[in-house]
Scaffold this active site. Structure first.
Site, short mmCIF file in Angstrom:
data_model
loop_
_atom_site.label_atom_id
_atom_site.label_comp_id
_atom_site.label_asym_id
_atom_site.label_seq_id
_atom_site.Cartn_x
_atom_site.Cartn_y
_atom_site.Cartn_z
N ASP A 28 0.85 -1.20 0.00
CA ASP A 28 0.00 0.00 0.00
C ASP A 28 0.89 1.25 0.00
OD1 ASP A 28 -3.21 0.55 1.08
OD2 ASP A 28 -1.77 2.21 1.15
N ASN A 84 -12.81 -3.02 3.00
CA ASN A 84 -13.68 -1.87 3.18
C ASN A 84 -14.68 -1.83 2.02
OD1 ASN A 84 -12.26 -0.90 5.47
ND2 ASN A 84 -10.71 0.00 4.14
N GLY A 90 -14.99 3.57 4.59
CA GLY A 90 -13.81 4.31 4.14
C GLY A 90 -13.25 3.82 2.83
N SER A 92 -12.02 3.79 -0.68
CA SER A 92 -11.60 4.92 -1.52
C SER A 92 -11.29 4.51 -2.96
CB SER A 92 -10.39 5.62 -0.89
OG SER A 92 -9.32 4.72 -0.76
N HIS A 97 -10.56 -5.08 -2.95
CA HIS A 97 -9.21 -5.41 -2.52
C HIS A 97 -9.22 -5.81 -1.06
CE1 HIS A 97 -9.97 -1.09 -2.14
NE2 HIS A 97 -9.21 -1.13 -1.05
N HIS A 99 -6.99 -5.81 2.35
CA HIS A 99 -5.83 -5.25 3.06
C HIS A 99 -5.27 -6.34 3.97
CE1 HIS A 99 -6.84 -0.83 2.45
NE2 HIS A 99 -8.04 -1.36 2.25
#
Ligand code: DGP
Length: 111
Positions: A28, A84, A90, A92, A97, A99
């Site tokens: 990231d 998310n 959150g 974006s 994906h 994390h």
């Protein structure tokens, strides 16, 4: 084209650590932990809410890739896997994906 499609197409650079025909993993750009890797399917599913039953193998694969990368990066004391989905979470980048966060103690509940 989302930023992740550009990374997949090698139009935008990223620190790629793993890839196969279905998915790619890279660090990231704005890490929230010493290890913060994104695992991204190459086929665009905007977010978990839009995934269908036919995506079950792909979704399962993303988690198993997270498991394998956690082992490769020696996250032996634990790690967190996060998706998310939608504005309250959150999200974006509208390209599903996972994390993978580790190498520090992570608070619960999340913010
Ligand atoms: P989310 O908020 O769940 O949609 O996560 C999107 C993540 O994508 C966020 O942690 C930052 C990361 N990100 C955004 N743009 C780039 C980029 O150009 N390169 C990389 N490596 N990561 C990016």
């Amino acid at each position: 084209m989302t930023i992740f499609e550009k990374i997949i197409a090698r139009q935008t650079p990223a620190k790629i650590i793993w890839e196969d025909d279905d998915a790619i993993a890279f660090h990231d750009v704005n890490p929230q932990a010493p290890v913060h890797v994104l695992i991204v399917p190459k086929r665009v599913v905007p977010r978990l809410t839009e995934a269908t039953d036919s995506d079950s193998a792909l979704l399962g694969k993303l988690l198993l890739v997270a498991r394998d990368i956690a082992k490769k990066l020696d996250l032996s004391s634990g790690y967190r896997v996060v998706i998310n989905s939608g504005p309250d979470a959150g999200e974006s980048v509208p390209h599903l994906h996972v994390h993978l966060l580790g190498k520090r103690a992570l608070a619960w509940p999340p913010g």
